[in-house]
Design a protein around this motif. Structure first.
Motif, PDB file in Angstrom:
ATOM      1  N   SER A 141       0.886  -1.253   0.132  1.00 10.52           N
ATOM      2  CA  SER A 141       0.044  -0.038  -0.172  1.00 10.52           C
ATOM      3  C   SER A 141       0.746   1.175   0.071  1.00 10.52           C
ATOM      4  O   SER A 141       1.629   1.549   1.027  1.00 10.52           O
ATOM      5  CB  SER A 141      -0.851   0.110   1.261  1.00 10.52           C
TER       6      SER A 141
ATOM      7  N   ALA B 235      -7.974   6.094   5.497  1.00 11.92           N
ATOM      8  CA  ALA B 235      -7.003   6.836   4.810  1.00 11.92           C
ATOM      9  C   ALA B 235      -7.327   6.838   3.189  1.00 11.92           C
ATOM     10  O   ALA B 235      -7.287   7.779   2.781  1.00 11.92           O
ATOM     11  CB  ALA B 235      -5.595   6.383   4.944  1.00 11.92           C
ATOM     12  N   VAL B 236      -7.686   5.820   2.639  1.00  9.32           N
ATOM     13  CA  VAL B 236      -8.090   5.806   1.158  1.00  9.32           C
ATOM     14  C   VAL B 236      -9.519   5.899   1.061  1.00  9.32           C
ATOM     15  O   VAL B 236      -9.913   6.156  -0.301  1.00  9.32           O
ATOM     16  CB  VAL B 236      -7.785   4.593   0.581  1.00  9.32           C
TER      17      VAL B 236
ATOM     18  N   ARG C 232       3.413   5.871   2.661  1.00  7.45           N
ATOM     19  CA  ARG C 232       3.571   7.402   2.727  1.00  7.45           C
ATOM     20  C   ARG C 232       3.120   7.835   4.188  1.00  7.45           C
ATOM     21  O   ARG C 232       3.837   8.813   4.672  1.00  7.45           O
ATOM     22  CB  ARG C 232       2.564   7.995   1.658  1.00  7.45           C
TER      23      ARG C 232
ATOM     24  N   THR D 175      -0.437   4.297   0.151  1.00  2.10           N
ATOM     25  CA  THR D 175      -0.859   4.958   1.538  1.00  2.10           C
ATOM     26  C   THR D 175      -0.185   4.668   2.608  1.00  2.10           C
ATOM     27  O   THR D 175       0.062   5.494   3.413  1.00  2.10           O
ATOM     28  CB  THR D 175      -2.524   4.781   1.315  1.00  2.10           C
TER      29      THR D 175
END
Length: 150
Positions: A15, A67-68, A20, A17
């Motif tokens: 991922s 978060a996504v 990050r 995300t």
């Protein structure tokens, strides 16, 4: 860890995300069991299409899913879904058509159009009967029944 011949745990938990944002995206034992099931179905899709699949999203932890912008009840949260493409076969709509016409026992098949698009394949949990629900999703429009071009 290989989950099936062509799919690994690393691939199913990768991922951007999570990386990050520094979020943990490691599944527990139940989710790993479910990922084995998903990967077995992905092997069937791979065999049916005759080309490799490129998985863009598999398991998502609670924090990664949030978060996504994923639904709190997303099958990804439980290791029961994967998003993928198969460029050597064709576009995501063509892939969805092939899967929809097959005997695969999916719970949800979603053609996610726009920005190149992808295929979402979700399985039913536990002993639940697969719905074989076929949907399309387009940003700004949302979900529609069947396979619909954006």
């Amino acid at each position: 860890m290989q989950l099936t011949e062509h799919f690994s745990l690393e691939e199913m938990t990768a991922s951007q995300t999570a990386t990050r944002l520094g979020l943990n995206n490691q599944p527990g034992p139940d989710e790993i069991t479910n990922l084995h099931r998903v990967c077995s179905e992905l092997e069937r899709v791979r065999g049916m299409l005759g080309v490799p699949l490129l998985v863009s999203s598999g398991y998502r932890s609670i924090k990664v899913n949030a978060a996504v912008g994923g639904s709190a009840t997303s099958a990804h949260r439980f290791g029961l879904a994967a998003d993928f493409t198969a460029p050597r076969f064709g576009n995501p709509l063509a892939i969805c058509k092939a899967i929809a016409q097959s005997d695969l026992q999916f719970d949800q098949l979603i053609y996610e159009g726009g920005n190149g698009g992808w295929v979402h394949l979700g399985l039913a949990s536990g002993n639940s009967k697969p719905r074989r629900q076929v949907l399309s999703w387009t940003k700004g429009i949302g979900y529609q029944s069947g396979l619909v071009l954006p």
